[in-house]
Design a protein around this motif. Sequence first.
Motif, PDB file in Angstrom:
ATOM      1  N   GLN A  27      12.255  10.326   2.163  1.00  0.00           N
ATOM      2  CA  GLN A  27      12.533  12.105   1.287  1.00  0.00           C
ATOM      3  C   GLN A  27      11.212  11.635   0.822  1.00  0.00           C
ATOM      4  N   GLU A  28      11.700  10.719  -0.110  1.00  0.00           N
ATOM      5  CA  GLU A  28      10.656  10.453  -1.402  1.00  0.00           C
ATOM      6  C   GLU A  28       9.055  10.332  -0.814  1.00  0.00           C
ATOM      7  N   SER A  29       8.561   9.916   0.451  1.00  0.00           N
ATOM      8  CA  SER A  29       7.348   9.972   0.678  1.00  0.00           C
ATOM      9  C   SER A  29       6.659  11.568   1.311  1.00  0.00           C
ATOM     10  N   GLN A  30       7.209  12.439   2.001  1.00  0.00           N
ATOM     11  CA  GLN A  30       7.252  12.988   2.574  1.00  0.00           C
ATOM     12  C   GLN A  30       7.240  14.582   0.996  1.00  0.00           C
ATOM     13  N   ALA A  31       8.074  14.069   0.050  1.00  0.00           N
ATOM     14  CA  ALA A  31       7.622  15.051  -1.182  1.00  0.00           C
ATOM     15  C   ALA A  31       7.525  14.961  -1.397  1.00  0.00           C
ATOM     16  N   ASN A  49       0.157   8.501 -11.105  1.00  0.00           N
ATOM     17  CA  ASN A  49      -0.918   8.032 -11.772  1.00  0.00           C
ATOM     18  C   ASN A  49      -0.473   6.998 -12.038  1.00  0.00           C
ATOM     19  N   VAL A  50      -0.178   6.529 -11.652  1.00  0.00           N
ATOM     20  CA  VAL A  50      -0.117   4.838 -11.706  1.00  0.00           C
ATOM     21  C   VAL A  50      -0.549   4.040 -11.190  1.00  0.00           C
ATOM     22  N   LYS A  51      -1.386   3.038 -11.435  1.00  0.00           N
ATOM     23  CA  LYS A  51      -2.583   2.559 -11.115  1.00  0.00           C
ATOM     24  C   LYS A  51      -1.908   1.557  -9.977  1.00  0.00           C
ATOM     25  N   ALA A  52      -2.691   0.910  -9.705  1.00  0.00           N
ATOM     26  CA  ALA A  52      -2.482  -0.395  -8.030  1.00  0.00           C
ATOM     27  C   ALA A  52      -2.004  -1.328  -9.453  1.00  0.00           C
ATOM     28  N   THR A  53      -3.179  -1.006 -10.381  1.00  0.00           N
ATOM     29  CA  THR A  53      -3.088  -3.115 -10.619  1.00  0.00           C
ATOM     30  C   THR A  53      -1.670  -2.730 -12.074  1.00  0.00           C
ATOM     31  N   THR A  54      -0.891  -1.606 -11.991  1.00  0.00           N
ATOM     32  CA  THR A  54      -0.037  -2.266 -13.212  1.00  0.00           C
ATOM     33  C   THR A  54       1.148  -2.492 -11.716  1.00  0.00           C
ATOM     34  N   PHE A  55       1.197  -1.738 -10.854  1.00  0.00           N
ATOM     35  CA  PHE A  55       2.402  -2.138  -9.881  1.00  0.00           C
ATOM     36  C   PHE A  55       2.624  -3.199  -9.286  1.00  0.00           C
ATOM     37  N   ALA A  56       0.984  -3.823  -9.526  1.00  0.00           N
ATOM     38  CA  ALA A  56       0.825  -5.192  -8.917  1.00  0.00           C
ATOM     39  C   ALA A  56       1.722  -6.850  -9.385  1.00  0.00           C
ATOM     40  N   PRO A  57       2.133  -6.638 -10.256  1.00  0.00           N
ATOM     41  CA  PRO A  57       3.198  -7.433 -11.113  1.00  0.00           C
ATOM     42  C   PRO A  57       4.943  -7.510 -10.330  1.00  0.00           C
ATOM     43  N   LEU A  58       5.101  -6.287 -10.628  1.00  0.00           N
ATOM     44  CA  LEU A  58       5.712  -6.070  -9.747  1.00  0.00           C
ATOM     45  C   LEU A  58       6.685  -6.366  -8.456  1.00  0.00           C
ATOM     46  N   ALA A  59       4.964  -5.703  -7.790  1.00  0.00           N
ATOM     47  CA  ALA A  59       4.741  -6.213  -6.222  1.00  0.00           C
ATOM     48  C   ALA A  59       5.451  -7.836  -5.685  1.00  0.00           C
ATOM     49  N   SER A  60       4.492  -8.464  -6.723  1.00  0.00           N
ATOM     50  CA  SER A  60       3.923  -9.670  -6.285  1.00  0.00           C
ATOM     51  C   SER A  60       5.738 -10.424  -6.301  1.00  0.00           C
ATOM     52  N   THR A  61       6.188  -9.944  -7.635  1.00  0.00           N
ATOM     53  CA  THR A  61       7.386 -10.150  -8.095  1.00  0.00           C
ATOM     54  C   THR A  61       8.738  -9.911  -6.658  1.00  0.00           C
ATOM     55  N   ALA A  62       8.654  -7.987  -6.136  1.00  0.00           N
ATOM     56  CA  ALA A  62       9.471  -8.530  -4.924  1.00  0.00           C
ATOM     57  C   ALA A  62       8.893  -8.988  -3.807  1.00  0.00           C
ATOM     58  N   ILE A  63       7.926  -8.808  -3.339  1.00  0.00           N
ATOM     59  CA  ILE A  63       7.582 -10.049  -2.336  1.00  0.00           C
ATOM     60  C   ILE A  63       8.149 -11.220  -2.458  1.00  0.00           C
ATOM     61  N   LEU A 114       0.718  -1.308   0.071  1.00  0.00           N
ATOM     62  CA  LEU A 114      -0.151  -0.036   0.384  1.00  0.00           C
ATOM     63  C   LEU A 114       0.965   1.320  -0.472  1.00  0.00           C
ATOM     64  N   GLN A 115       1.705   1.156   0.910  1.00  0.00           N
ATOM     65  CA  GLN A 115       3.143   2.045   0.932  1.00  0.00           C
ATOM     66  C   GLN A 115       3.435   2.645  -0.919  1.00  0.00           C
ATOM     67  N   GLY A 116       3.705   1.278  -1.496  1.00  0.00           N
ATOM     68  CA  GLY A 116       4.683   1.613  -2.837  1.00  0.00           C
ATOM     69  C   GLY A 116       3.237   1.959  -3.822  1.00  0.00           C
ATOM     70  N   ALA A 117       1.988   1.887  -3.261  1.00  0.00           N
ATOM     71  CA  ALA A 117       0.977   2.286  -4.298  1.00  0.00           C
ATOM     72  C   ALA A 117       0.547   3.567  -4.517  1.00  0.00           C
ATOM     73  N   ALA A 118       0.503   3.640  -2.950  1.00  0.00           N
ATOM     74  CA  ALA A 118       0.279   5.308  -2.722  1.00  0.00           C
ATOM     75  C   ALA A 118       1.603   6.681  -3.588  1.00  0.00           C
ATOM     76  N   LEU A 119       3.040   6.082  -3.522  1.00  0.00           N
ATOM     77  CA  LEU A 119       3.870   7.096  -4.038  1.00  0.00           C
ATOM     78  C   LEU A 119       3.703   6.509  -5.359  1.00  0.00           C
ATOM     79  N   LEU A 120       3.352   5.675  -6.069  1.00  0.00           N
ATOM     80  CA  LEU A 120       3.168   5.597  -7.309  1.00  0.00           C
ATOM     81  C   LEU A 120       2.517   6.118  -8.157  1.00  0.00           C
ATOM     82  N   GLY A 121       0.557   6.332  -7.237  1.00  0.00           N
ATOM     83  CA  GLY A 121      -0.230   6.778  -7.600  1.00  0.00           C
ATOM     84  C   GLY A 121       0.047   8.554  -7.657  1.00  0.00           C
ATOM     85  N   THR A 122       0.601   8.860  -7.072  1.00  0.00           N
ATOM     86  CA  THR A 122       0.967  10.642  -7.368  1.00  0.00           C
ATOM     87  C   THR A 122       1.617  10.327  -8.633  1.00  0.00           C
TER      88      THR A 122
END
Length: 220
Positions: free
Chosen positions: A176-180, A124-138, A114-122
């Motif tokens: 820092q990225e989250s703050q910015a 305009n990257v959709k969570a569904t776009t992020f999901a495959p890479l997130a699964s690989t990272a997990i 969710l933290q990653g999805a929130a960052l990428l959402g800034t």
Amino acid sequence: MHELLDPVGSSLAGRTLVNLTTAGSTQARETAGWAAKIGTVYLDGVILALPEAIGTADAMLLYSGPKPAFDEHQATLRALGEAGTVYLDEDHGLSALYDMSVLSIMWGVLNGFLQGAALLGTANVKATTFAPLASTAINVAAGYVSTYARQIDEGRYPAADATVATHLGGMEHLLQESQALGVNTELPNVFLELARRTAADGHADNSYAAMIGQFRKPSA
């Protein structure tokens, strides 16, 4: 549970009581003590499965308490999950401890996503776009578990991969990225604070597993 069972406690004498509701290890041990006083054999259990998986090969159920009671009723218990029915130990609280430990992994992983999805959402990257890479990272992170588990048990933390100091640098960038970008910084702050304490305790050049020392301490 006691609201239901206390009024009928006398009728449970001589029987085996199996509890599959969620509770902590202290509650499980207290319930075992209550059951013993009324002459009831008690097994504490947890369900590590979604409701629709109960009774299938995908269900996992853990039990703790008297081994003879588990053995006597094993056929009935396995009806809830044939392959995934596991007896742990005589300690009534152990099944609950496993439950809480597994839940901590689940929430840790999901909160990281969710933290990653929130960052990428800034951007305009959709969570569904992020999901495959997130699964690989997990899956990559899961690969560290066996090695770190051995290090924790041995009390030695050689940095075969990245050191705590290396992780610290990345965590500072995450904060820092989250703050910015104006997203929540609570989770990055937790990561960073635990790593800073670990480094301050002399483990800057050790592996990430050395952070177990912080998790073993009570919160201030």
